[in-house]
Design a protein around this motif. Structure first.
Motif, PDB file in Angstrom:
ATOM      1  N   GLU A  13       0.822  -1.208   0.000  1.00 36.00           N
ATOM      2  CA  GLU A  13       0.000   0.000   0.000  1.00 36.00           C
ATOM      3  C   GLU A  13       0.862   1.267   0.000  1.00 36.00           C
ATOM      4  OE1 GLU A  13      -3.428  -0.004  -0.397  1.00 36.00           O
ATOM      5  OE2 GLU A  13      -2.973  -2.102  -0.804  1.00 36.00           O
ATOM      6  N   ARG A  14       1.969   1.265   0.727  1.00 32.01           N
ATOM      7  CA  ARG A  14       2.879   2.423   0.717  1.00 32.01           C
ATOM      8  C   ARG A  14       3.491   2.616  -0.665  1.00 32.01           C
ATOM      9  NH1 ARG A  14       4.183   0.423   5.704  1.00 32.01           N
ATOM     10  NH2 ARG A  14       6.076  -0.589   4.969  1.00 32.01           N
ATOM     11  N   ALA A  15       3.893   1.519  -1.310  1.00 33.57           N
ATOM     12  CA  ALA A  15       4.482   1.611  -2.652  1.00 33.57           C
ATOM     13  C   ALA A  15       3.471   2.178  -3.644  1.00 33.57           C
ATOM     14  CB  ALA A  15       4.962   0.236  -3.112  1.00 33.57           C
ATOM     15  N   VAL A  16       2.226   1.727  -3.581  1.00 36.40           N
ATOM     16  CA  VAL A  16       1.191   2.219  -4.494  1.00 36.40           C
ATOM     17  C   VAL A  16       0.937   3.703  -4.243  1.00 36.40           C
ATOM     18  CG1 VAL A  16      -1.248   2.022  -5.120  1.00 36.40           C
ATOM     19  CG2 VAL A  16       0.148  -0.035  -4.866  1.00 36.40           C
ATOM     20  N   ARG A  17       0.890   4.102  -2.989  1.00 39.11           N
ATOM     21  CA  ARG A  17       0.698   5.540  -2.688  1.00 39.11           C
ATOM     22  C   ARG A  17       1.850   6.373  -3.239  1.00 39.11           C
ATOM     23  NH1 ARG A  17      -1.176   3.520   2.222  1.00 39.11           N
ATOM     24  NH2 ARG A  17       0.767   4.007   3.302  1.00 39.11           N
ATOM     25  N   ALA A  18       3.040   5.763  -3.379  1.00 41.56           N
ATOM     26  CA  ALA A  18       4.211   6.453  -3.934  1.00 41.56           C
ATOM     27  C   ALA A  18       4.210   6.439  -5.462  1.00 41.56           C
ATOM     28  CB  ALA A  18       5.491   5.828  -3.405  1.00 41.56           C
ATOM     29  N   GLY A  19       3.161   5.837  -6.062  1.00 39.59           N
ATOM     30  CA  GLY A  19       3.039   5.843  -7.514  1.00 39.59           C
ATOM     31  C   GLY A  19       3.599   4.612  -8.206  1.00 39.59           C
ATOM     32  N   ILE A  20       3.900   3.579  -7.457  1.00 40.83           N
ATOM     33  CA  ILE A  20       4.472   2.352  -8.021  1.00 40.83           C
ATOM     34  C   ILE A  20       3.367   1.324  -8.223  1.00 40.83           C
ATOM     35  CG2 ILE A  20       6.107   0.466  -7.608  1.00 40.83           C
ATOM     36  CD1 ILE A  20       7.653   2.475  -5.799  1.00 40.83           C
ATOM     37  N   VAL A  21       3.334   0.706  -9.393  1.00 44.12           N
ATOM     38  CA  VAL A  21       2.402  -0.384  -9.651  1.00 44.12           C
ATOM     39  C   VAL A  21       2.994  -1.646  -9.030  1.00 44.12           C
ATOM     40  CG1 VAL A  21       1.321  -1.817 -11.428  1.00 44.12           C
ATOM     41  CG2 VAL A  21       1.576   0.649 -11.792  1.00 44.12           C
ATOM     42  N   VAL A  22       2.190  -2.363  -8.237  1.00 43.71           N
ATOM     43  CA  VAL A  22       2.664  -3.566  -7.564  1.00 43.71           C
ATOM     44  C   VAL A  22       1.893  -4.782  -8.075  1.00 43.71           C
ATOM     45  CG1 VAL A  22       2.991  -4.735  -5.356  1.00 43.71           C
ATOM     46  CG2 VAL A  22       3.274  -2.254  -5.508  1.00 43.71           C
TER      47      VAL A  22
END
Length: 80
Positions: free
Chosen positions: A24-33
């Motif tokens: 969730e932190r990575a997605v909020r940073a704009g990264i597709v997971v």
């Protein structure tokens, strides 16, 4: 993009699972997971087809979760 081929059984809510929270932190940073589903389509002890076989972090609300299947020689979809 991050592609995660790891996981563990879901033992706690997504809100407190460290792997889910990292996704969730990575997605909020704009990264597709993209996360592996876990592929627990069968109960490993009984061999019976099961459901809800997705492991963490594939249960993260913002993850794109992918899995694999055996087609059992079913008809393939036709493309035009």
């Amino acid at each position: 993009m991050i592609n995660l081929s790891l996981g563990h059984p879901i033992l706690e809510p997504a809100a407190t699972d460290p792997l889910v929270q990292a996704v969730e932190r990575a997605v909020r940073a704009g990264i597709v997971v993209v996360a592996s589903a876990g592929n627990f389509g069968r109960n490993p002890e009984t061999g019976v087809v099961g459901y809800a076989g997705i492991t963490s972090p594939g249960n993260a609300p913002s993850a794109i979760t992918v899995g694999a299947i055996r087609t059992q020689q079913s008809t393939t979809r036709m493309t035009t």
